[in-house]
Design a protein around this motif. Structure first.
Motif, short mmCIF file in Angstrom:
data_model
loop_
_atom_site.label_atom_id
_atom_site.label_comp_id
_atom_site.label_asym_id
_atom_site.label_seq_id
_atom_site.Cartn_x
_atom_site.Cartn_y
_atom_site.Cartn_z
N ASP A 158 38.40 49.81 38.54
CA ASP A 158 38.13 49.03 39.76
C ASP A 158 37.01 49.75 40.50
O ASP A 158 36.95 50.98 40.50
N GLY B 231 41.64 32.50 31.74
CA GLY B 231 42.96 32.49 32.39
C GLY B 231 43.38 31.17 33.00
O GLY B 231 43.63 31.09 34.20
N GLY C 96 42.77 43.86 41.82
CA GLY C 96 43.13 43.15 43.06
C GLY C 96 44.40 42.37 42.84
O GLY C 96 45.29 42.78 42.08
N LYS C 97 44.47 41.21 43.50
CA LYS C 97 45.71 40.42 43.45
C LYS C 97 46.05 39.99 42.02
O LYS C 97 47.14 40.25 41.52
N MET C 98 45.07 39.36 41.35
CA MET C 98 45.34 38.83 40.01
C MET C 98 45.54 39.97 39.00
O MET C 98 46.43 39.93 38.16
N THR D 20 34.70 36.53 40.42
CA THR D 20 34.08 35.58 39.49
C THR D 20 32.59 35.87 39.26
O THR D 20 32.11 35.76 38.13
N GLU E 243 39.73 36.08 33.61
CA GLU E 243 40.32 35.14 34.57
C GLU E 243 39.39 33.95 34.78
O GLU E 243 38.19 34.03 34.56
N LYS E 244 39.97 32.84 35.18
CA LYS E 244 39.17 31.65 35.41
C LYS E 244 38.45 31.75 36.76
O LYS E 244 38.97 32.43 37.64
N HIS F 138 31.95 38.04 36.28
CA HIS F 138 32.56 37.75 34.97
C HIS F 138 31.54 37.72 33.83
O HIS F 138 31.80 38.26 32.75
N PHE G 122 38.31 33.82 49.31
CA PHE G 122 37.62 32.89 48.42
C PHE G 122 36.67 31.96 49.18
O PHE G 122 36.31 30.90 48.69
N1 LIG Z 1 44.37 32.19 36.97
C1 LIG Z 1 44.60 31.97 38.26
O1 LIG Z 1 45.40 31.10 38.62
C2 LIG Z 1 43.90 32.82 39.27
C3 LIG Z 1 44.45 32.99 40.54
C4 LIG Z 1 43.78 33.80 41.44
C5 LIG Z 1 42.58 34.39 41.08
N2 LIG Z 1 42.05 34.17 39.84
C6 LIG Z 1 40.75 34.75 39.46
O2 LIG Z 1 40.89 36.17 39.31
C7 LIG Z 1 39.70 36.82 39.71
C8 LIG Z 1 40.05 37.89 40.74
O3 LIG Z 1 40.69 37.26 41.86
P1 LIG Z 1 41.62 38.11 42.85
O4 LIG Z 1 42.31 37.14 43.71
O5 LIG Z 1 42.44 39.11 42.08
O6 LIG Z 1 40.51 38.89 43.69
P2 LIG Z 1 40.66 40.29 44.46
O7 LIG Z 1 39.52 40.34 45.41
O8 LIG Z 1 42.05 40.44 44.98
O9 LIG Z 1 40.46 41.39 43.31
C9 LIG Z 1 39.24 41.67 42.70
C10 LIG Z 1 39.21 43.18 42.37
O10 LIG Z 1 38.03 43.43 41.62
C11 LIG Z 1 37.48 44.67 42.08
N3 LIG Z 1 36.06 44.76 41.75
C12 LIG Z 1 34.99 44.32 42.46
N4 LIG Z 1 33.84 44.64 41.82
C13 LIG Z 1 34.20 45.25 40.67
C14 LIG Z 1 33.47 45.83 39.59
N5 LIG Z 1 32.13 45.82 39.56
N6 LIG Z 1 34.15 46.42 38.60
C15 LIG Z 1 35.51 46.47 38.62
N7 LIG Z 1 36.26 45.95 39.62
C16 LIG Z 1 35.61 45.35 40.62
C17 LIG Z 1 37.74 44.65 43.57
O11 LIG Z 1 37.67 45.96 44.13
C18 LIG Z 1 39.16 44.06 43.63
O12 LIG Z 1 40.14 45.07 43.55
C19 LIG Z 1 38.76 35.72 40.24
O13 LIG Z 1 37.86 35.37 39.23
C20 LIG Z 1 39.69 34.56 40.53
O14 LIG Z 1 39.07 33.28 40.38
C21 LIG Z 1 42.71 33.44 38.93
#
Ligand SMILES: NC(=O)c1ccc[n+]([C@@H]2O[C@H](COP(=O)([O-])OP(=O)(O)OC[C@H]3O[C@@H](n4cnc5c(N)ncnc54)[C@H](O)[C@@H]3O)[C@@H](O)[C@H]2O)c1
Length: 311
Positions: A33, A117, A10-12, A70, A90-91, A73, A151
């Motif tokens: 994914d 993270g 996803g995004k992170m 999360t 990731e956190k 995790h 979120f």
């Molecule tokens: N360090 C930071 O500053 C920071 C910033 C944003 C997000 N995060 C953390 O990163 C994590 C992801 O956030 P995001 O914004 O990328 O979310 P997101 O929803 O954009 O991405 C999550 C991805 O995980 C995939 N996914 C779901 N279930 C799965 C599984 N069983 N196996 C494999 N992939 C799976 C989803 O399809 C999606 O593509 C969260 O824990 C969030 O707290 C950290």
């Protein structure tokens, strides 16, 4: 060379993926994914095997980055540690203290690197703080921005304030003596805005605000100590220091180069730990303490009249 797998695109996960090409010690060997569309796109782009089940990437990797939601995790981290893989998760690592402690224990037992993270720790300006902070009296942090419905079910404490709790505990270096928290639900049934005080004793405290109701993204920390005010902007990667009422433009000093990519620094540090060239920058005890304080704040908000309500 480390064979790296990435779980969650996803995004992170996308941010991590974009940086691997810039880090020569990393060889991306597998992607995962649950969403076939997201996976297919990156598999073609990166030309590596991709799987919808994270267990299938394990034979192909030495280390994994977990950027899945999360709530997954704990399960994924545990399975990867059991398979002998180094972990960048990731956190927040989990939202349960005992689960976090168990994962750290497992990593230690298996002599595996586990890094959460906390990207703000690796911001060049944050690293500079250790050179300029001594005996802070007041730590004021503010981390706010617009609402992101992705979120809506996550606590803003565990999601964003945890960065500032982590840094406040490091900067203070003192034990927590008392905590106060108040928050208000706006877009969700959880607190979308929260104001937290952490008292360290000895007339020293941290005041931290986190919000997802704001129109502009802001990430600041101001630190007051003796005759100095330190004003740090994480986004601009700038530090201003006012000493005895006079502004000193600290960031213009030639020798200081902290306009860099914190996530890249963070991944490079992980790689260096996996290769046995660096040690963790904070102890496991500190990581657990950050989690303990964040969970305590979260539970105070939950029990507060203006805090969040259960679904
Ligand atoms: N360090 C930071 O500053 C920071 C910033 C944003 C997000 N995060 C953390 O990163 C994590 C992801 O956030 P995001 O914004 O990328 O979310 P997101 O929803 O954009 O991405 C999550 C991805 O995980 C995939 N996914 C779901 N279930 C799965 C599984 N069983 N196996 C494999 N992939 C799976 C989803 O399809 C999606 O593509 C969260 O824990 C969030 O707290 C950290």
């Amino acid at each position: 060379m480390i064979n790296m797998g990435l779980i969650g695109l996803g995004k992170m996960g996308g941010y991590h993926l974009n940086l691997y090409d810039e880090i020569p010690e990393i060889k991306l060997t597998a992607l995962c994914d649950a969403d076939e569309g997201a996976l297919g796109l990156q598999v073609i782009k990166k030309n590596v095997p991709g799987f919808t089940n994270y267990r299938n990437i394990l034979p192909l990797v030495d280390a994994v980055t977990i950027a899945a939601p999360t709530k997954l995790h704990y399960e994924i981290t545990r399975a990867c540690l059991e398979a002998g893989k180094h972990i960048f998760v990731e956190k927040p690592i989990t939202t349960d203290y005992r689960q976090a402690a168990e994962l750290f224990e497992l990593a230690e037992k298996k002599h595996l690197t586990i890094q959460i993270g906390y990207v703000e720790r690796f911001n060049g300006v944050t690293r500079e703080l250790k050179n300029i902070v001594s005996n802070p009296t007041l730590i004021e942090a503010r981390r706010v921005g617009p609402f992101n419905p992705n979120f809506k079910n996550d606590s803003i404490i565990m999601d964003i304030m945890i960065h500032d709790i982590d840094i406040a505990l490091s900067v203070s270096g003192r034990q927590v003596a008392a905590i106060q928290a108040m928050g208000a639900p706006v877009h969700t049934k959880l607190a979308d805005y929260a104001s937290v005080n952490i008292y360290f004793g000895n007339s020293s405290m941290a005041h931290i605000v986190a919000g997802r109701i704001n129109h502009v993204k802001e990430r600041f920390i101001n630190i007051t100590q003796d005759d100095t005010l330190i004003m740090l902007d994480y986004l601009k990667q700038n530090i201003d220091i006012i000493r005895k009422g006079q502004l000193q433009d600290f960031s213009e000093r030639d020798e200081i180069k902290y306009k860099n990519n914190p996530l890249k620094n963070e991944i490079e540090h992980f790689v260096s730990c996996v290769e046995g060239k660096s040690a963790r920058i904070v102890s496991i005890e500190h990581d657990l303490h950050t989690m303990e304080v964040a969970l305590e704040v979260d539970s105070l908000l939950k029990s507060n009249t203006y805090g969040y309500k259960e679904f």
